[in-house]
Write a protein that holds these residues in place. Sequence first.
Motif, PDB file in Angstrom:
ATOM      1  N   ARG A 104     -46.834 -31.043  10.729  1.00 12.18           N
ATOM      2  CA  ARG A 104     -47.779 -30.709   9.666  1.00 12.18           C
ATOM      3  C   ARG A 104     -47.018 -30.535   8.366  1.00 12.18           C
ATOM      4  NH1 ARG A 104     -50.147 -25.321  11.313  1.00 12.18           N
ATOM      5  NH2 ARG A 104     -48.167 -25.154  12.447  1.00 12.18           N
ATOM      6  N   TRP A 105     -47.617 -30.963   7.287  1.00 17.25           N
ATOM      7  CA  TRP A 105     -47.018 -30.752   5.970  1.00 17.25           C
ATOM      8  C   TRP A 105     -47.826 -29.673   5.254  1.00 17.25           C
ATOM      9  CZ3 TRP A 105     -42.690 -31.180   3.626  1.00 17.25           C
ATOM     10  CH2 TRP A 105     -42.613 -31.140   2.229  1.00 17.25           C
ATOM     11  N   GLY A 106     -47.289 -28.474   5.249  1.00 23.60           N
ATOM     12  CA  GLY A 106     -48.019 -27.337   4.707  1.00 23.60           C
ATOM     13  C   GLY A 106     -49.271 -27.079   5.532  1.00 23.60           C
ATOM     14  N   ASP A 107     -50.372 -26.828   4.856  1.00 23.50           N
ATOM     15  CA  ASP A 107     -51.636 -26.560   5.535  1.00 23.50           C
ATOM     16  C   ASP A 107     -52.670 -27.664   5.326  1.00 23.50           C
ATOM     17  OD1 ASP A 107     -50.743 -24.050   6.473  1.00 23.50           O
ATOM     18  OD2 ASP A 107     -51.182 -23.156   4.503  1.00 23.50           O
TER      19      ASP A 107
ATOM     20  N   LEU B 220     -43.823 -28.126   8.484  1.00 31.81           N
ATOM     21  CA  LEU B 220     -42.766 -28.347   7.498  1.00 31.81           C
ATOM     22  C   LEU B 220     -43.309 -27.997   6.125  1.00 31.81           C
ATOM     23  CD1 LEU B 220     -41.293 -31.757   8.736  1.00 31.81           C
ATOM     24  CD2 LEU B 220     -40.882 -29.447   9.593  1.00 31.81           C
ATOM     25  N   VAL B 221     -42.490 -27.306   5.335  1.00 32.35           N
ATOM     26  CA  VAL B 221     -42.925 -26.817   4.038  1.00 32.35           C
ATOM     27  C   VAL B 221     -41.837 -27.121   3.023  1.00 32.35           C
ATOM     28  CG1 VAL B 221     -43.683 -24.799   2.700  1.00 32.35           C
ATOM     29  CG2 VAL B 221     -44.237 -24.972   5.142  1.00 32.35           C
ATOM     30  N   GLY B 222     -42.250 -27.536   1.837  1.00 31.83           N
ATOM     31  CA  GLY B 222     -41.289 -27.812   0.779  1.00 31.83           C
ATOM     32  C   GLY B 222     -41.981 -28.370  -0.436  1.00 31.83           C
ATOM     33  N   PRO B 223     -41.221 -28.671  -1.496  1.00 28.56           N
ATOM     34  CA  PRO B 223     -41.806 -29.317  -2.672  1.00 28.56           C
ATOM     35  C   PRO B 223     -42.412 -30.667  -2.305  1.00 28.56           C
ATOM     36  CG  PRO B 223     -39.598 -28.459  -3.141  1.00 28.56           C
ATOM     37  CD  PRO B 223     -39.793 -28.353  -1.668  1.00 28.56           C
ATOM     38  N   GLN B 224     -43.405 -31.083  -3.055  1.00 32.09           N
ATOM     39  CA  GLN B 224     -44.120 -32.314  -2.730  1.00 32.09           C
ATOM     40  C   GLN B 224     -43.200 -33.527  -2.749  1.00 32.09           C
ATOM     41  OE1 GLN B 224     -47.194 -31.909  -1.816  1.00 32.09           O
ATOM     42  NE2 GLN B 224     -47.635 -34.068  -1.356  1.00 32.09           N
ATOM     43  N   ARG B 225     -42.226 -33.533  -3.628  1.00 32.65           N
ATOM     44  CA  ARG B 225     -41.328 -34.684  -3.755  1.00 32.65           C
ATOM     45  C   ARG B 225     -40.286 -34.744  -2.641  1.00 32.65           C
ATOM     46  NH1 ARG B 225     -39.712 -30.693  -7.178  1.00 32.65           N
ATOM     47  NH2 ARG B 225     -37.528 -29.987  -6.997  1.00 32.65           N
ATOM     48  N   ALA B 226     -40.201 -33.687  -1.806  1.00 33.52           N
ATOM     49  CA  ALA B 226     -39.138 -33.593  -0.809  1.00 33.52           C
ATOM     50  C   ALA B 226     -39.634 -33.855   0.601  1.00 33.52           C
ATOM     51  CB  ALA B 226     -38.480 -32.213  -0.883  1.00 33.52           C
TER      52      ALA B 226
ATOM     53  N   ARG C  19     -37.138 -24.064   0.299  1.00 33.30           N
ATOM     54  CA  ARG C  19     -37.666 -23.311  -0.833  1.00 33.30           C
ATOM     55  C   ARG C  19     -37.198 -23.917  -2.151  1.00 33.30           C
ATOM     56  NH1 ARG C  19     -37.337 -17.054   1.546  1.00 33.30           N
ATOM     57  NH2 ARG C  19     -38.695 -17.499   3.351  1.00 33.30           N
ATOM     58  N   ASP C  20     -37.757 -23.411  -3.232  1.00 32.60           N
ATOM     59  CA  ASP C  20     -37.541 -24.031  -4.540  1.00 32.60           C
ATOM     60  C   ASP C  20     -36.066 -24.048  -4.940  1.00 32.60           C
ATOM     61  OD1 ASP C  20     -40.225 -24.509  -4.797  1.00 32.60           O
ATOM     62  OD2 ASP C  20     -40.635 -22.626  -5.861  1.00 32.60           O
ATOM     63  N   ARG C  21     -35.305 -23.064  -4.537  1.00 34.36           N
ATOM     64  CA  ARG C  21     -33.897 -22.998  -4.916  1.00 34.36           C
ATOM     65  C   ARG C  21     -32.998 -23.789  -3.965  1.00 34.36           C
ATOM     66  NH1 ARG C  21     -32.867 -16.704  -6.877  1.00 34.36           N
ATOM     67  NH2 ARG C  21     -34.431 -16.710  -8.558  1.00 34.36           N
ATOM     68  N   GLY C  22     -33.601 -24.495  -2.998  1.00 32.92           N
ATOM     69  CA  GLY C  22     -32.807 -25.335  -2.101  1.00 32.92           C
ATOM     70  C   GLY C  22     -32.361 -24.666  -0.828  1.00 32.92           C
ATOM     71  N   SER C  23     -32.842 -23.464  -0.527  1.00 28.01           N
ATOM     72  CA  SER C  23     -32.450 -22.761   0.696  1.00 28.01           C
ATOM     73  C   SER C  23     -33.356 -23.173   1.850  1.00 28.01           C
ATOM     74  CB  SER C  23     -32.518 -21.240   0.496  1.00 28.01           C
ATOM     75  OG  SER C  23     -31.576 -20.832  -0.479  1.00 28.01           O
ATOM     76  N   TRP C  24     -32.765 -23.244   3.045  1.00 28.60           N
ATOM     77  CA  TRP C  24     -33.496 -23.650   4.245  1.00 28.60           C
ATOM     78  C   TRP C  24     -33.712 -22.454   5.155  1.00 28.60           C
ATOM     79  CZ3 TRP C  24     -35.275 -28.621   4.915  1.00 28.60           C
ATOM     80  CH2 TRP C  24     -34.772 -29.592   4.039  1.00 28.60           C
TER      81      TRP C  24
END
Length: 292
Positions: free
Chosen positions: A151-154, A179-185, A213-218
């Motif tokens: 799943r990509w987000g909800d 899976l969650v992240g910025p749309q471009r990623a 997350r936005d700062r690149g942390s997993w």
Amino acid sequence: MYGATLRQQQPAPLRAPSRKVAPRGASRMVAKEPLASRMPKPNFGFLKQLLWLMVLAALAAGSYEGAQRLMPYADRPISKISVTGELSYISQAAVQQRLAPYLAGAKFFSVDLAGMRAELESMPWIAHAEVRRVWPDQVSIRLEEQLPVARWGDEALLNNQGQAFTPRELANYENLPQLVGPQRAQEQVMQQYQMLSQMLRPLGFTIARLELRDRGSWFLNANVGTTGQSIELIIGRDHLVEKMRRFIAVFDKTLKEQIANIARIDLRYSNGLAVAWREPAAPTAANAVAVK
């Protein structure tokens, strides 16, 4: 009587035949070539090319005229559609219903194959469509469905290429990892999910959630076997593979027997990791384990 004396004459010596010297200034006589051989020969190459062009033009005109006369007999209305492919999420009836506007009154040579393909690939569950004519009055369609991996987000699903698609019935896929992240990623998160899943599978872990997350942390949540328990892994930004190898080594040596008591593991250390325990009876709430 007068006497007569006979003298035998000696034959004159043989002399080499003398050459007649042509007088100076005289020209030799040269045999003249026939007039026919000296005349320029006619070149028929251009005429041959012109003749071939005329023949080809006549054939093309005849073919066009014949095609125009045969077109009404050859261009038949479409009478049948065949749909092939391993279909699990979409039915042939839904495909034919979606294509009905393209087939109304369409004929064999005029049917819009490109439009049909674009229409099919706009359907959420279709990843690729191949549409072609089959003589004399059929259209053949081959479909490849999306393969939902996570799943990509909800609001969407991801296929194995990291491409998002949005079917209507998302509630039926809550068992897939999230899976969650910025749309471009999207592709990046899918690649990391596949890599981390492969590394954690031998330990009996399955990823339930992976977040960039936005700062690149997993951040990762994994289920432990069939126990129903889960642990959280804080991986950080850099050197994901190195950190996961360190975690696997420590887990096999130290943490495997205590996995039921572990709530969270922090991997953001250069030479070790930190463990947060579930039970308050543990020596400390957060215990650092150094790797030598």
